[in-house]
Design an enzyme around this catalytic site. Structure first.
Site, mmCIF file in Angstrom:
data_model
loop_
_atom_site.group_PDB
_atom_site.id
_atom_site.type_symbol
_atom_site.label_atom_id
_atom_site.label_comp_id
_atom_site.label_asym_id
_atom_site.label_seq_id
_atom_site.Cartn_x
_atom_site.Cartn_y
_atom_site.Cartn_z
ATOM 1 N N ASP A 115 0.755 -1.321 -0.178
ATOM 2 C CA ASP A 115 0.040 -0.075 -0.024
ATOM 3 C C ASP A 115 0.911 1.242 0.060
ATOM 4 O O ASP A 115 0.554 2.349 0.777
ATOM 5 C CB ASP A 115 -1.044 -0.041 1.298
ATOM 6 C CG ASP A 115 -1.642 -1.262 1.449
ATOM 7 O OD1 ASP A 115 -2.362 -1.799 0.326
ATOM 8 O OD2 ASP A 115 -1.857 -2.063 2.585
ATOM 9 N N GLY B 121 -4.731 -4.144 -4.907
ATOM 10 C CA GLY B 121 -5.743 -3.298 -5.456
ATOM 11 C C GLY B 121 -5.097 -1.968 -5.864
ATOM 12 O O GLY B 121 -4.486 -1.390 -5.078
ATOM 13 N N LYS C 188 1.955 2.173 -5.134
ATOM 14 C CA LYS C 188 2.494 1.519 -6.358
ATOM 15 C C LYS C 188 1.621 2.088 -7.473
ATOM 16 O O LYS C 188 2.280 2.479 -8.497
ATOM 17 C CB LYS C 188 2.564 0.100 -6.186
ATOM 18 C CG LYS C 188 3.814 -0.190 -5.258
ATOM 19 C CD LYS C 188 3.975 -1.616 -5.416
ATOM 20 C CE LYS C 188 2.945 -2.474 -4.815
ATOM 21 N NZ LYS C 188 2.552 -2.114 -3.390
HETATM 22 P P1 GDP Z 1 -0.969 0.737 -3.928
HETATM 23 O O1 GDP Z 1 -1.618 -0.631 -3.843
HETATM 24 O O2 GDP Z 1 0.472 0.344 -3.471
HETATM 25 O O3 GDP Z 1 -1.161 1.500 -5.314
HETATM 26 O O4 GDP Z 1 -1.404 1.653 -2.736
HETATM 27 P P2 GDP Z 1 -2.829 2.114 -2.054
HETATM 28 O O5 GDP Z 1 -4.039 1.099 -2.496
HETATM 29 O O6 GDP Z 1 -2.737 2.278 -0.864
HETATM 30 O O7 GDP Z 1 -3.027 3.144 -2.992
HETATM 31 C C1 GDP Z 1 -2.724 4.447 -2.653
HETATM 32 C C2 GDP Z 1 -3.792 5.640 -2.586
HETATM 33 O O8 GDP Z 1 -2.950 6.732 -2.267
HETATM 34 C C3 GDP Z 1 -4.459 5.790 -3.634
HETATM 35 O O9 GDP Z 1 -5.846 6.127 -3.438
HETATM 36 C C4 GDP Z 1 -4.163 6.865 -4.505
HETATM 37 O O10 GDP Z 1 -4.778 7.715 -5.066
HETATM 38 C C5 GDP Z 1 -3.388 7.655 -3.203
HETATM 39 N N1 GDP Z 1 -2.065 8.354 -3.339
HETATM 40 C C6 GDP Z 1 -0.917 7.876 -4.279
HETATM 41 N N2 GDP Z 1 0.042 8.933 -4.206
HETATM 42 C C7 GDP Z 1 -0.367 9.818 -3.156
HETATM 43 C C8 GDP Z 1 0.263 10.980 -2.830
HETATM 44 O O11 GDP Z 1 1.431 11.374 -2.963
HETATM 45 N N3 GDP Z 1 -0.549 11.875 -1.962
HETATM 46 C C9 GDP Z 1 -1.941 11.478 -1.723
HETATM 47 N N4 GDP Z 1 -2.481 12.439 -0.524
HETATM 48 N N5 GDP Z 1 -2.496 10.439 -1.900
HETATM 49 C C10 GDP Z 1 -1.717 9.503 -2.703
#
Ligand code: GDP
Length: 430
Positions: free
Chosen positions: A13, A40, A16
């Site tokens: 999370d 996801g 990525k």
């Molecule tokens: P992943 O599975 O590694 O992509 O991680 P997540 O499921 O936690 O997704 C990351 C969440 O954080 C998504 O809702 C993105 O839109 C959001 N997000 C990604 N980069 C940033 C950022 O730099 N700042 C903020 N505030 N939100 C972010």
């Protein structure tokens, strides 16, 4: 152009999805090498929201070939549903842009039922699995009784394999876990149909990647979860059942390690964890609440609230070593705005001794206290900043210190969820 492996450096999370999406624009082939539909990614493209659990988000870019490697576990219902949803929104999906390895393991209905029943039986000691059958599917892979895509597309093979494994699964379900058994027909009928739909997408992904490399097409290897959830190197047993570390890309899609030219580590500017397990920098106070609320730390697949805490450099240094990181992408830096001081855990203290690496047992990690270095925070909203030099001085100091401690250059900084809200210090593909 070089091939890049993208890995999460923490417990998953890390954001990525957004970074992979940015890099995908420059990649000709995108391949997933482990995990299943417990990952996801939510992407907003042109105001439209797309949720991906299995298919690489590269599918939205015309001309990009997306593959699922042999290291992935595939839930055919989820995969085909994802294809249907994309197609109903006008995205072209077919053998010209989506391929699944013939060696990919298939998640069967008994894997899911076993997963849920076992987690229930464990009560308080539960691992926090997503209940999607991923763990039990990997177990069967290693036990050499798994059903692979090549078996699924051949009704005779599927029948033979299912006949062999079902009695044992039913025994476990009924006698050990007190759950409902399956009849042969209730699995065979729908799974045979799934196999026929999957047939045109089945391929030898190893050959596709080799051909792509031969023709100078660059490959993006997309890892799911994170380094500290790795079955070998993570905080065992609170881990996933596969190898998210960069080396997993070689075994997980059939390519030699020399093809993994670069490794980009995704680092959230703080730490989050889902489910159980020790977490030395966890903030069980208003700072943790700030991270949850501002960072919207709820699982995109499960909706579960994530545990939050300060950035842990012991964790990151370990990731740099385990993955051979060549660059860092820092995400969610905007979430730290207004917190003062901002803290970085630079070591642990355990039984009065300083420790710079992760201990091998949970009991020891449980006793680790974080040694913090405090840096001055910043009050400014940084989401509009597009160049490092325009960031507040304290934010730059924080990034510089992080880079120094990790020993890996920062290439990308994300300051908001939008694709535009990104600072590219150095293009990872350059
Ligand atoms: P992943 O599975 O590694 O992509 O991680 P997540 O499921 O936690 O997704 C990351 C969440 O954080 C998504 O809702 C993105 O839109 C959001 N997000 C990604 N980069 C940033 C950022 O730099 N700042 C903020 N505030 N939100 C972010």
């Amino acid at each position: 152009m070089p091939n890049i492996v993208v890995v999460g450096t923490q417990w998953g999370d890390e954001g990525k999805g957004k970074i992979v999406d940015l890099l995908t624009e420059q990649a000709r082939v995108v391949v997933r090498y482990q995990g299943g539909n417990n990952a996801g990614h939510t992407l907003v493209v042109g105001g439209e929201k797309f949720i991906f659990h299995l298919i690489p988000s590269g599918i939205l870019h015309p001309g990009t070939m997306c593959c699922l490697g042999n290291g992935v576990v595939l839930d055919p219902a989820v995969f085909l549903g994802e294809i249907d949803r994309l197609q109903s929104r006008g995205v072209k999906v077919g053998p010209e842009n989506l391929r699944v390895s013939e060696r990919t393991q298939v998640i069967m209905p008994y894997h899911q039922r076993l997963d849920l029943a076992r987690e229930r039986a464990k009560g308080a000691g539960k691992i926090g699995t997503t209940g999607r059958g991923i763990g039990p599917c990997y177990e069967d892979k290693v036990a050499r009784r798994g059903i692979r895509v090549a078996d699924l597309v051949d009704p005779q093979l599927l029948k033979a394999k299912l006949t062999e494994v079902l009695p044992e699964k039913n025994f476990l379900l009924e006698k050990l876990l007190g759950d409902k058994p399956f009849t042969f027909e209730e699995i065979f009928a729908p799974y045979e149909k799934f196999g026929q739909r999957l047939k045109p997408l089945m391929a030898n992904v190893s050959i596709i990647l080799h051909e792509a490399a031969k023709h100078g097409k660059n490959i993006l290897f997309e890892g799911a979860q994170g380094t500290h959830l790795d079955i070998d190197h993570g905080t065992y047993p609170f881990v996933t059942s596969s190898n998210p570390v960069a080396g997993g890309a070689a075994t997980g899609c059939g390519i030699g390690p020399k093809a993994l030219h670069r490794v980009l580590g995704i680092v959230k500017a703080y730490t989050t964890r889902v489910g159980g397990g020790p977490f030395p920098t966890e903030c069980l106070d208003s700072i943790g609440d700030h991270m949850v609320e501002v960072g919207q730390e709820f699982g995109s697949t499960t909706g579960r609230r994530r545990r939050c805490g300060w950035l842990d450099l012991v964790v990151l240094q370990e990731s740099a070593r385990l993955n051979g990181l060549t660059g860092l992408a820092i995400t969610k830096l905007d979430v730290l705005s207004t917190l003062d001081p901002v803290r970085i855990c630079v070591a642990y203290e355990v039984d009065g001794q300083r420790r710079d690496s992760m201990p091998p047992t949970l009991a020891e990690l449980e006793r680790c206290r974080p040694v913090f270095e405090d840096l001055p925070g910043w009050q400014e909203d940084i989401s509009g900043v597009r160049r490092v030099q325009d960031l507040p001085a304290n934010t730059r100091t924080y990034l510089k210190r992080l880079e120094e401690l990790a020993g890996v250059p920062i290439q990308v900084v994300s300051v908001g969820p939008d694709r535009e809200e990104t600072i590219v210090v150095q293009n990872p593909f350059a």
